[in-house]
Design a protein around this motif. Structure first.
Motif, PDB file in Angstrom:
ATOM      1  N   SER A 111      33.733  22.805  83.170  1.00 31.67           N
ATOM      2  CA  SER A 111      34.001  22.023  81.963  1.00 31.67           C
ATOM      3  C   SER A 111      34.757  22.898  80.982  1.00 31.67           C
ATOM      4  O   SER A 111      34.709  24.136  81.057  1.00 31.67           O
ATOM      5  N   ASP A 112      35.423  22.271  80.034  1.00 32.08           N
ATOM      6  CA  ASP A 112      36.165  23.028  79.028  1.00 32.08           C
ATOM      7  C   ASP A 112      35.225  23.785  78.094  1.00 32.08           C
ATOM      8  O   ASP A 112      35.554  24.878  77.631  1.00 32.08           O
ATOM      9  N   GLU A 113      34.061  23.220  77.813  1.00 36.93           N
ATOM     10  CA  GLU A 113      33.103  23.934  76.964  1.00 36.93           C
ATOM     11  C   GLU A 113      32.635  25.217  77.639  1.00 36.93           C
ATOM     12  O   GLU A 113      32.494  26.255  76.991  1.00 36.93           O
ATOM     13  N   ASP A 114      32.396  25.160  78.944  1.00 40.58           N
ATOM     14  CA  ASP A 114      32.016  26.369  79.668  1.00 40.58           C
ATOM     15  C   ASP A 114      33.136  27.399  79.644  1.00 40.58           C
ATOM     16  O   ASP A 114      32.901  28.601  79.489  1.00 40.58           O
ATOM     17  N   ALA A 115      34.380  26.931  79.800  1.00 42.39           N
ATOM     18  CA  ALA A 115      35.518  27.845  79.737  1.00 42.39           C
ATOM     19  C   ALA A 115      35.609  28.491  78.357  1.00 42.39           C
ATOM     20  O   ALA A 115      35.917  29.687  78.237  1.00 42.39           O
ATOM     21  N   TRP A 116      35.331  27.716  77.320  1.00 39.21           N
ATOM     22  CA  TRP A 116      35.343  28.251  75.956  1.00 39.21           C
ATOM     23  C   TRP A 116      34.323  29.388  75.826  1.00 39.21           C
ATOM     24  O   TRP A 116      34.591  30.409  75.184  1.00 39.21           O
ATOM     25  N   ILE A 117      33.150  29.230  76.425  1.00 36.11           N
ATOM     26  CA  ILE A 117      32.120  30.273  76.375  1.00 36.11           C
ATOM     27  C   ILE A 117      32.619  31.546  77.047  1.00 36.11           C
ATOM     28  O   ILE A 117      32.438  32.655  76.522  1.00 36.11           O
ATOM     29  N   VAL A 118      33.255  31.423  78.206  1.00 39.46           N
ATOM     30  CA  VAL A 118      33.754  32.600  78.907  1.00 39.46           C
ATOM     31  C   VAL A 118      34.775  33.338  78.051  1.00 39.46           C
ATOM     32  O   VAL A 118      34.735  34.569  77.930  1.00 39.46           O
ATOM     33  N   VAL A 119      35.706  32.601  77.454  1.00 42.00           N
ATOM     34  CA  VAL A 119      36.708  33.236  76.598  1.00 42.00           C
ATOM     35  C   VAL A 119      36.049  33.931  75.412  1.00 42.00           C
ATOM     36  O   VAL A 119      36.353  35.080  75.088  1.00 42.00           O
ATOM     37  N   ASP A 120      35.114  33.239  74.769  1.00 40.95           N
ATOM     38  CA  ASP A 120      34.432  33.792  73.600  1.00 40.95           C
ATOM     39  C   ASP A 120      33.673  35.069  73.939  1.00 40.95           C
ATOM     40  O   ASP A 120      33.811  36.093  73.263  1.00 40.95           O
ATOM     41  N   ARG A 121      32.882  35.033  75.011  1.00 39.93           N
ATOM     42  CA  ARG A 121      32.083  36.212  75.378  1.00 39.93           C
ATOM     43  C   ARG A 121      32.972  37.336  75.889  1.00 39.93           C
ATOM     44  O   ARG A 121      32.714  38.509  75.611  1.00 39.93           O
ATOM     45  N   GLY A 122      34.023  36.970  76.624  1.00 37.95           N
ATOM     46  CA  GLY A 122      34.921  38.000  77.109  1.00 37.95           C
ATOM     47  C   GLY A 122      35.604  38.752  75.979  1.00 37.95           C
ATOM     48  O   GLY A 122      35.689  39.986  75.994  1.00 37.95           O
ATOM     49  N   LYS A 123      36.074  38.031  74.984  1.00 41.83           N
ATOM     50  CA  LYS A 123      36.742  38.677  73.853  1.00 41.83           C
ATOM     51  C   LYS A 123      35.780  39.535  73.049  1.00 41.83           C
ATOM     52  O   LYS A 123      36.155  40.584  72.536  1.00 41.83           O
ATOM     53  N   ARG A 124      34.518  39.108  72.937  1.00 41.55           N
ATOM     54  CA  ARG A 124      33.526  39.931  72.232  1.00 41.55           C
ATOM     55  C   ARG A 124      33.282  41.256  72.951  1.00 41.55           C
ATOM     56  O   ARG A 124      32.878  42.236  72.326  1.00 41.55           O
ATOM     57  N   LEU A 125      33.525  41.252  74.268  1.00 39.22           N
ATOM     58  CA  LEU A 125      33.363  42.481  75.049  1.00 39.22           C
ATOM     59  C   LEU A 125      34.633  43.333  75.058  1.00 39.22           C
ATOM     60  O   LEU A 125      34.659  44.396  75.679  1.00 39.22           O
ATOM     61  N   GLY A 126      35.672  42.853  74.424  1.00 46.49           N
ATOM     62  CA  GLY A 126      36.928  43.587  74.386  1.00 46.49           C
ATOM     63  C   GLY A 126      37.847  43.308  75.556  1.00 46.49           C
ATOM     64  O   GLY A 126      38.852  44.011  75.737  1.00 46.49           O
ATOM     65  N   LEU A 127      37.535  42.280  76.349  1.00 45.33           N
ATOM     66  CA  LEU A 127      38.406  41.912  77.452  1.00 45.33           C
ATOM     67  C   LEU A 127      39.586  41.089  76.936  1.00 45.33           C
ATOM     68  O   LEU A 127      39.430  40.282  76.029  1.00 45.33           O
ATOM     69  N   ARG A 128      40.740  41.274  77.522  1.00 45.73           N
ATOM     70  CA  ARG A 128      41.932  40.544  77.115  1.00 45.73           C
ATOM     71  C   ARG A 128      42.036  39.253  77.929  1.00 45.73           C
ATOM     72  O   ARG A 128      41.864  39.264  79.139  1.00 45.73           O
ATOM     73  N   VAL A 129      42.296  38.165  77.206  1.00 45.14           N
ATOM     74  CA  VAL A 129      42.500  36.870  77.839  1.00 45.14           C
ATOM     75  C   VAL A 129      43.944  36.435  77.542  1.00 45.14           C
ATOM     76  O   VAL A 129      44.315  36.309  76.383  1.00 45.14           O
ATOM     77  N   PRO A 130      44.785  36.281  78.554  1.00 48.98           N
ATOM     78  CA  PRO A 130      44.477  36.182  79.988  1.00 48.98           C
ATOM     79  C   PRO A 130      44.765  37.446  80.795  1.00 48.98           C
ATOM     80  O   PRO A 130      44.619  37.420  82.013  1.00 48.98           O
ATOM     81  N   GLU A 131      45.157  38.545  80.174  1.00 46.49           N
ATOM     82  CA  GLU A 131      45.624  39.696  80.946  1.00 46.49           C
ATOM     83  C   GLU A 131      44.543  40.269  81.870  1.00 46.49           C
ATOM     84  O   GLU A 131      44.821  40.633  83.019  1.00 46.49           O
ATOM     85  N   ASP A 132      43.291  40.383  81.358  1.00 42.34           N
ATOM     86  CA  ASP A 132      42.184  40.872  82.180  1.00 42.34           C
ATOM     87  C   ASP A 132      41.429  39.725  82.835  1.00 42.34           C
ATOM     88  O   ASP A 132      41.068  39.795  84.012  1.00 42.34           O
ATOM     89  N   VAL A 133      41.189  38.691  82.047  1.00 44.87           N
ATOM     90  CA  VAL A 133      40.398  37.549  82.494  1.00 44.87           C
ATOM     91  C   VAL A 133      41.175  36.282  82.177  1.00 44.87           C
ATOM     92  O   VAL A 133      41.332  35.921  81.006  1.00 44.87           O
ATOM     93  N   ALA A 134      41.679  35.617  83.191  1.00 41.37           N
ATOM     94  CA  ALA A 134      42.328  34.312  83.005  1.00 41.37           C
ATOM     95  C   ALA A 134      41.265  33.235  83.194  1.00 41.37           C
ATOM     96  O   ALA A 134      40.473  33.296  84.137  1.00 41.37           O
ATOM     97  N   VAL A 135      41.236  32.263  82.291  1.00 36.68           N
ATOM     98  CA  VAL A 135      40.135  31.292  82.278  1.00 36.68           C
ATOM     99  C   VAL A 135      40.691  29.875  82.341  1.00 36.68           C
ATOM    100  O   VAL A 135      41.594  29.510  81.584  1.00 36.68           O
ATOM    101  N   LEU A 136      40.103  29.062  83.224  1.00 36.14           N
ATOM    102  CA  LEU A 136      40.522  27.684  83.434  1.00 36.14           C
ATOM    103  C   LEU A 136      39.306  26.761  83.355  1.00 36.14           C
ATOM    104  O   LEU A 136      38.282  27.024  83.989  1.00 36.14           O
ATOM    105  N   GLY A 137      39.413  25.700  82.534  1.00 37.55           N
ATOM    106  CA  GLY A 137      38.349  24.713  82.432  1.00 37.55           C
ATOM    107  C   GLY A 137      38.701  23.448  83.183  1.00 37.55           C
ATOM    108  O   GLY A 137      39.604  23.429  84.016  1.00 37.55           O
ATOM    109  N   ALA A 138      37.986  22.371  82.879  1.00 42.59           N
ATOM    110  CA  ALA A 138      38.231  21.087  83.543  1.00 42.59           C
ATOM    111  C   ALA A 138      37.926  19.941  82.601  1.00 42.59           C
ATOM    112  O   ALA A 138      37.045  20.048  81.741  1.00 42.59           O
TER     113      ALA A 138
END
Length: 377
Positions: free
Chosen positions: A179-206
């Motif tokens: 779901s898009d809400e789940d994808a939003w969580i991944v982006v949010d938590r990843g950025k809090r950890l200092g991960l780059r989106v999409p360079e380190d973590v590319a995220v796709l919802g539905a």
């Protein structure tokens, strides 16, 4: 004729369902709608008013078992247990997962992961489709069950486990969420950890919920499910049940439309410089009839070197990757614009009807004309 409409009214998918229902009902059918939420309390009030039929959006087996005893014609527009004697039209969620995996493969990813929170059939089938497509390329998929997580921090242990999982994933990685809400969580938590989106973590919802996707930071790519088609077909089946022209239980799963690409997957999944430059050139030259000869001239390398490094760092051959990019662009134009079909092929470098049709069919399962009708019933 009075039709009960019991949907969530909260997501872009439900809004698309309504658009499809309206496309079927207006202007030829004198339907009036009795609207409520898909809760037991509101549905009980709706059933007491005895509508001619009900279009329902629920995957709750307890609620569905209860309402199926009402003797009112019902079509459910969400997946429901197959043992229930109820017609339903829903998204082909296995196909959703497969489309998500193909989106990452096209961009050179070799590492894949799945984050999902919901229990039940939607998450499980989208995960199954994602895994099967990844497995077809000889790869595996990491999985995190986030059902204890919410949009805000809730369960400290679950949050800690999610952080550990995100850090442990090989980078760059393509993460699909059901779901898009789940994808939003991944982006949010990843950025809090200092991960780059999409360079380190590319995220796709539905489901392509516009509000969630556009206001993501970065904006979220999403698999566009065929909500309009589902609403339209569900309305057609309900009318047949009401009229008595059909008494059989109907099960229809509708394939997704396409991936709507935004910033969260706007990157390449390889860190090999030559391969990355090749992929970027391919995406920038879709309308021209450029081929591998022009590509290697631009890269200033031999064909053998390009093929060796490209195939060593992605899951595709260069020519196949380019063809898949062209097919993606053709699908976008077919879904979004009213460009005449022959021109769509020319605009994507698919210069013969046979090549154009074959590429679109490989990407969607439909001929170009059938896909255009599927995308906008």
């Amino acid at each position: 004729m009075r039709i009960g409409l019991a949907l969530g009214w909260l997501s872009g998918f439900d809004e698309a369902l309504v658009q499809g229902i309206a496309a079927y009902a207006r202007p030829k059918r004198p339907w009036t709608f009795d609207r409520c939420y898909s809760t037991r309390e509101q549905l009980a009030q709706l059933v007491a008013r005895r509508p001619d039929g009900i279009l329902l959006g629920s995957s709750d087996p307890v609620l569905l078992t209860w309402i199926s005893k009402s003797k009112i014609p019902i079509v459910n527009l969400h997946p429901c247990p197959t043992r229930l004697l109820m017609s339903f039209v829903s998204s082909d969620d296995v196909a959703v997962g497969r489309m998500a995996a193909a989106h990452f493969v096209n961009r050179g990813y070799v590492h894949f992961a799945f984050f999902g929170r919901q229990d039940g059939e939607i998450r499980d089938e989208r995960l199954a489709g994602f895994r099967s497509e990844v497995k077809a390329f000889g790869q595996s998929c990491s999985f995190f069950d986030g059902k204890k997580l919410h949009s805000a921090f809730a369960d400290c242990k679950a949050e800690s486990l999610l952080a550990e999982w995100l850090r442990s994933l090989p980078k760059p990685v393509g993460i699909f969420s059901p779901s898009d809400e789940d994808a939003w969580i991944v982006v949010d938590r990843g950025k809090r950890l200092g991960l780059r989106v999409p360079e380190d973590v590319a995220v796709l919802g539905a489901d392509n919920d516009a509000v969630t996707c556009v206001f993501g930071n970065p904006a979220l790519s999403s698999v566009q499910t065929a909500g309009r088609k589902i609403g339209y077909e569900g309305s057609r089946i309900l009318e047949e049940l009401i009229d008595g022209t059909s008494r059989r239980r109907v099960t229809l799963r509708v394939p997704p439309v396409r991936v709507v690409t935004r910033q969260s997957t706007n990157s390449m999944g390889t860190r090999d410089e030559l391969t990355q430059r090749a992929l970027e050139y391919m995406r920038a030259h879709l309308s021209e009839t450029h081929g591998i000869d022009e590509l290697i001239q631009h890269l200033d390398c031999s064909r053998r070197m390009l093929e060796r490094r490209f195939e060593a760092t992605t899951l595709l051959a260069p020519a196949n990757a380019w063809l898949r990019f062209r097919a993606e662009e053709a699908v976008r134009l077919l879904a979004e614009d009213e460009v005449p079909l022959p021109l769509v092929g020319e605009m994507c470098g698919l210069n013969t009807p046979k090549i154009f049709s074959k590429a679109v069919r490989a990407a969607t399962g439909f001929t170009p004309l059938r896909f255009r009708r599927h995308a906008a019933p």
